[in-house]
Design a protein around this motif. Structure first.
Motif, PDB file in Angstrom:
ATOM      1  N   SER A 148      51.911  50.481  53.658  1.00  0.00           N
ATOM      2  CA  SER A 148      50.613  49.858  53.916  1.00  0.00           C
ATOM      3  C   SER A 148      49.494  50.650  53.255  1.00  0.00           C
ATOM      4  O   SER A 148      48.575  50.067  52.659  1.00  0.00           O
ATOM      5  CB  SER A 148      50.369  49.764  55.426  1.00  0.00           C
ATOM      6  N   GLY A 176      47.103  49.305  50.259  1.00  0.00           N
ATOM      7  CA  GLY A 176      45.668  49.309  50.479  1.00  0.00           C
ATOM      8  C   GLY A 176      44.918  50.082  49.405  1.00  0.00           C
ATOM      9  O   GLY A 176      43.861  49.639  48.932  1.00  0.00           O
ATOM     10  N   VAL A 223      43.871  48.425  46.157  1.00  0.00           N
ATOM     11  CA  VAL A 223      42.674  47.590  46.180  1.00  0.00           C
ATOM     12  C   VAL A 223      41.412  48.423  46.083  1.00  0.00           C
ATOM     13  O   VAL A 223      40.468  48.071  45.372  1.00  0.00           O
ATOM     14  CB  VAL A 223      42.648  46.724  47.463  1.00  0.00           C
ATOM     15  N   VAL A 224      41.368  49.568  46.774  1.00  0.00           N
ATOM     16  CA  VAL A 224      40.122  50.337  46.874  1.00  0.00           C
ATOM     17  C   VAL A 224      40.050  51.520  45.914  1.00  0.00           C
ATOM     18  O   VAL A 224      39.060  52.250  45.914  1.00  0.00           O
ATOM     19  CB  VAL A 224      39.909  50.836  48.324  1.00  0.00           C
ATOM     20  N   PHE A 262      38.521  43.775  62.036  1.00  0.00           N
ATOM     21  CA  PHE A 262      37.756  43.909  60.793  1.00  0.00           C
ATOM     22  C   PHE A 262      36.392  44.537  61.055  1.00  0.00           C
ATOM     23  O   PHE A 262      36.002  45.518  60.412  1.00  0.00           O
ATOM     24  CB  PHE A 262      37.594  42.535  60.150  1.00  0.00           C
ATOM     25  N   LYS A 312      35.264  52.299  50.276  1.00  0.00           N
ATOM     26  CA  LYS A 312      36.700  52.588  50.321  1.00  0.00           C
ATOM     27  C   LYS A 312      37.210  52.673  51.757  1.00  0.00           C
ATOM     28  O   LYS A 312      38.186  52.026  52.124  1.00  0.00           O
ATOM     29  CB  LYS A 312      36.994  53.917  49.614  1.00  0.00           C
ATOM     30  N   PRO A 345      37.092  49.022  54.084  1.00  0.00           N
ATOM     31  CA  PRO A 345      38.137  48.058  53.711  1.00  0.00           C
ATOM     32  C   PRO A 345      39.552  48.632  53.764  1.00  0.00           C
ATOM     33  O   PRO A 345      40.491  47.902  54.084  1.00  0.00           O
ATOM     34  CB  PRO A 345      37.762  47.676  52.272  1.00  0.00           C
ATOM     35  N   LEU A 346      39.704  49.931  53.438  1.00  0.00           N
ATOM     36  CA  LEU A 346      41.051  50.507  53.455  1.00  0.00           C
ATOM     37  C   LEU A 346      41.642  50.453  54.857  1.00  0.00           C
ATOM     38  O   LEU A 346      42.824  50.141  55.028  1.00  0.00           O
ATOM     39  CB  LEU A 346      41.024  51.949  52.946  1.00  0.00           C
ATOM     40  N   VAL A 356      40.949  48.262  57.185  1.00  0.00           N
ATOM     41  CA  VAL A 356      41.286  46.864  57.440  1.00  0.00           C
ATOM     42  C   VAL A 356      42.555  46.468  56.696  1.00  0.00           C
ATOM     43  O   VAL A 356      43.464  45.840  57.258  1.00  0.00           O
ATOM     44  CB  VAL A 356      40.120  45.940  57.035  1.00  0.00           C
ATOM     45  N   LEU A 357      42.630  46.842  55.419  1.00  0.00           N
ATOM     46  CA  LEU A 357      43.774  46.458  54.601  1.00  0.00           C
ATOM     47  C   LEU A 357      45.070  47.074  55.121  1.00  0.00           C
ATOM     48  O   LEU A 357      46.114  46.402  55.166  1.00  0.00           O
ATOM     49  CB  LEU A 357      43.541  46.888  53.147  1.00  0.00           C
ATOM     50  N   ILE A 371      46.163  45.054  58.101  1.00  0.00           N
ATOM     51  CA  ILE A 371      46.671  43.729  57.741  1.00  0.00           C
ATOM     52  C   ILE A 371      48.054  43.839  57.102  1.00  0.00           C
ATOM     53  O   ILE A 371      48.992  43.112  57.455  1.00  0.00           O
ATOM     54  CB  ILE A 371      45.693  43.013  56.795  1.00  0.00           C
ATOM     55  N   PHE A 372      48.200  44.762  56.141  1.00  0.00           N
ATOM     56  CA  PHE A 372      49.494  44.934  55.476  1.00  0.00           C
ATOM     57  C   PHE A 372      50.568  45.378  56.473  1.00  0.00           C
ATOM     58  O   PHE A 372      51.716  44.930  56.413  1.00  0.00           O
ATOM     59  CB  PHE A 372      49.379  45.943  54.335  1.00  0.00           C
TER      60      PHE A 372
END
Length: 294
Positions: A25, A29, A32-33, A210, A269, A272-273, A275-276, A279-280
């Motif tokens: 995860s 993540g 993306v960031v 989130f 970074k 969102p990290l 959150v990501l 989610i993952f």
């Protein structure tokens, strides 16, 4: 529903899969960031004579390195997640299991302390990857003749050992551990508080996680950025230097507010990290249970 008609309880996921899914995860993540992390590092290393805005740094990267320049050091970032995130989860679970079996369910303050301790231990394990990551992301801002030009994280690690000695892999370990303890402490406490305050308004679900993560990321960024900047300068320096010396130099030469240089990309970074990763992780867990239930 009667006890007889209740569906059988799911078998718990094997402990080792928690580590694997946690590391995966984190790695997904960071893909993306990573651009935000690279911009943050460049801003932290710019010093008083080369200060630029976020847009200025982004423009420089696009002009000199192209779009792919934003993913410089990605292999080191992935390796860091594979070591730090997995190590942190393993340490936390081990501490939590020991405490539960000995004293019972831990209270929130005890969980906070365990999270800080696990973060520090995980960060120590991930320090070599952190050193490689800082150097690789900083390379593009140097003149061509001064660049290290590491091919990937393993090339960076092997060259650091052969050219500078194995102890160089743990340069800034104290600063890295300090930052990790601050980050884990701030994230855990503020996320829990924000979640508790918002759950009655938003209800359980991704929306709650989130927004709570973004609030947690804001507080964590503010609390950890000074330590992160000192760590970055220490690990990128050509000669060994202490955290106190670097901190004093930043304040004297650049001013106190330089300790929060790169705030926007850092927050871009961390928020969102978080959150990501959640989610993952949930998707990986769901995939596992779909496979075992079929």
């Amino acid at each position: 529903m009667s006890e007889k008609n209740k569906p059988p309880a799911r078998k718990p996921m094997p402990g080792w899969l928690n580590f694997v899914f946690g590391g995966m995860s984190g790695m997904m993540g960071i893909c993306v960031v990573q651009p935000a992390d690279l911009v943050k590092t460049r801003m932290q290393l710019s010093g008083p004579s080369g200060k630029k805005s976020v847009l200025g740094v982004v423009g420089d990267i696009l002009r000199k390195e192209g779009v792919t320049g934003f993913y410089t050091g990605l292999s080191a970032a992935l390796f860091r997640q594979a070591t730090y995130t997995t190590g942190r989860l393993g340490c936390y679970n081990g501490l939590s299991n020991y405490y539960t079996s000995t004293y019972g369910v831990p209270s929130f303050p005890i969980k906070l302390v365990m999270g800080m301790a696990a973060g520090g231990l995980g960060a120590f394990i991930g320090t070599p990857a952190e050193v490689a990551l800082i150097r690789m992301t900083a390379d593009g801002r140097l003149p061509p003749e001064q660049r290290r030009n590491y091919k990937n994280v393993f090339n960076a690690l092997s060259r650091i050992i052969s050219e500078e000695g194995p102890t160089m892999l743990f340069r800034g370990a104290t600063a890295t551990v300090t930052r990790a303890m601050v980050v884990n402490g701030a994230q855990l406490s503020t996320y829990a508080q924000a979640r508790e305050m918002l759950v009655s308004h938003l209800g359980e679900g991704i929306g709650l996680h989130f927004i709570a993560s973004l609030i947690s990321g804001l507080v964590t960024t503010f609390a950890s950025l000074p330590v992160d900047i000192v760590k970055t300068r220490v690990q990128n320096s050509a000669k060994g230097t202490s955290q106190v010396t670097v901190l004093r130099q930043i304040i004297q030469n650049e001013g106190v507010f330089a300790l929060w240089s790169g705030f926007i990309p850092t927050y871009a970074k961390i928020g969102p990290l978080t959150v990501l990763i959640f989610i993952f992780l949930e998707q990986l867990n769901a995939m596992y249970y779909r496979w075992t239930d079929s």
